[in-house]
Structures are given as structure tokens and as C-alpha cells.
Motif scaffolding. Sequence first.
Motif, PDB file in Angstrom:
ATOM      1  N   GLU A  37       0.859  -1.175   0.000  1.00 21.59           N
ATOM      2  CA  GLU A  37       0.000   0.000   0.000  1.00 21.59           C
ATOM      3  C   GLU A  37       0.892   1.220   0.000  1.00 21.59           C
ATOM      4  O   GLU A  37       1.829   1.312   0.796  1.00 21.59           O
ATOM      5  CB  GLU A  37      -0.891  -0.002   1.247  1.00 21.59           C
ATOM      6  N   LEU A  38       0.633   2.110  -0.916  1.00 19.08           N
ATOM      7  CA  LEU A  38       1.428   3.328  -1.035  1.00 19.08           C
ATOM      8  C   LEU A  38       0.568   4.525  -0.677  1.00 19.08           C
ATOM      9  O   LEU A  38      -0.594   4.605  -1.060  1.00 19.08           O
ATOM     10  CB  LEU A  38       1.950   3.503  -2.451  1.00 19.08           C
ATOM     11  N   THR A  39       1.164   5.463   0.017  1.00 13.10           N
ATOM     12  CA  THR A  39       0.511   6.728   0.310  1.00 13.10           C
ATOM     13  C   THR A  39       1.315   7.819  -0.376  1.00 13.10           C
ATOM     14  O   THR A  39       2.472   8.049  -0.027  1.00 13.10           O
ATOM     15  CB  THR A  39       0.472   6.979   1.837  1.00 13.10           C
ATOM     16  N   PRO A  40       0.728   8.469  -1.374  1.00 16.84           N
ATOM     17  CA  PRO A  40       1.476   9.512  -2.068  1.00 16.84           C
ATOM     18  C   PRO A  40       1.785  10.672  -1.134  1.00 16.84           C
ATOM     19  O   PRO A  40       0.945  11.095  -0.343  1.00 16.84           O
ATOM     20  CB  PRO A  40       0.542   9.951  -3.205  1.00 16.84           C
ATOM     21  N   THR A  41       2.999  11.155  -1.226  1.00 18.56           N
ATOM     22  CA  THR A  41       3.402  12.301  -0.412  1.00 18.56           C
ATOM     23  C   THR A  41       3.666  13.525  -1.277  1.00 18.56           C
ATOM     24  O   THR A  41       3.843  14.618  -0.761  1.00 18.56           O
ATOM     25  CB  THR A  41       4.677  11.976   0.391  1.00 18.56           C
ATOM     26  N   ASN A  42       3.697  13.324  -2.590  1.00 21.19           N
ATOM     27  CA  ASN A  42       3.997  14.418  -3.491  1.00 21.19           C
ATOM     28  C   ASN A  42       3.364  14.129  -4.840  1.00 21.19           C
ATOM     29  O   ASN A  42       3.393  13.000  -5.323  1.00 21.19           O
ATOM     30  CB  ASN A  42       5.518  14.564  -3.630  1.00 21.19           C
ATOM     31  N   TRP A  43       2.779  15.136  -5.452  1.00 23.13           N
ATOM     32  CA  TRP A  43       2.233  15.023  -6.799  1.00 23.13           C
ATOM     33  C   TRP A  43       2.996  15.993  -7.690  1.00 23.13           C
ATOM     34  O   TRP A  43       3.270  17.121  -7.287  1.00 23.13           O
ATOM     35  CB  TRP A  43       0.747  15.403  -6.831  1.00 23.13           C
ATOM     36  N   GLN A  44       3.316  15.534  -8.886  1.00 21.71           N
ATOM     37  CA  GLN A  44       4.028  16.406  -9.818  1.00 21.71           C
ATOM     38  C   GLN A  44       3.525  16.121 -11.221  1.00 21.71           C
ATOM     39  O   GLN A  44       3.494  14.975 -11.656  1.00 21.71           O
ATOM     40  CB  GLN A  44       5.537  16.143  -9.740  1.00 21.71           C
ATOM     41  N   GLY A  45       3.123  17.158 -11.904  1.00 25.50           N
ATOM     42  CA  GLY A  45       2.664  17.010 -13.284  1.00 25.50           C
ATOM     43  C   GLY A  45       3.791  17.294 -14.257  1.00 25.50           C
ATOM     44  O   GLY A  45       4.720  18.042 -13.960  1.00 25.50           O
TER      45      GLY A  45
END
Length: 77
Positions: A37-45
Amino acid sequence: MRQLTSHFEQGFTPMWTIDDVPKEHRKAMYQQLAFIELTPTNWQGNFKLSQNKPLDVRAAIKHNLTLINKHTIAALL
């Protein structure tokens, strides 16, 4: 497993289901599964405009974008 199999086996002939696999083989397959299970800590487009395509291909893309009134994106090419 049934959902995954039915989803990814679509289009194959003959289509098989997990129930077609003998029970002992299924047990062995299931023992090889690992779940995380992964929890995103950063989003980048990322903005990609076919910059790795040849000039003539980029020109055609730009032209087609202009034809469908996507002038703002076409101007970036």
C-alpha cells in the motif's frame, strides 16, 4: 483475483477464468502474491509536447491542434 483475471483476459480466445485453474495451482499462485500500500506524499505534473518527435511530425501536430481551435497549446509547440 477473479476481477483481475476477467479484466485482463478480455479479448483473449479462449478466455479463461481463475476457476479453470486447478485448486492446488491456485493455492501456489496465491502464495506468490505480495501486496503493498502506497501513500502519495507528493504530486508532480509533467507537460509533454512531443518534443522528441521530428520537426515535420511536430508541425503536423501543431497544424491539427490549430484546426480544432487549440491555439494556445499549438503556440507552445
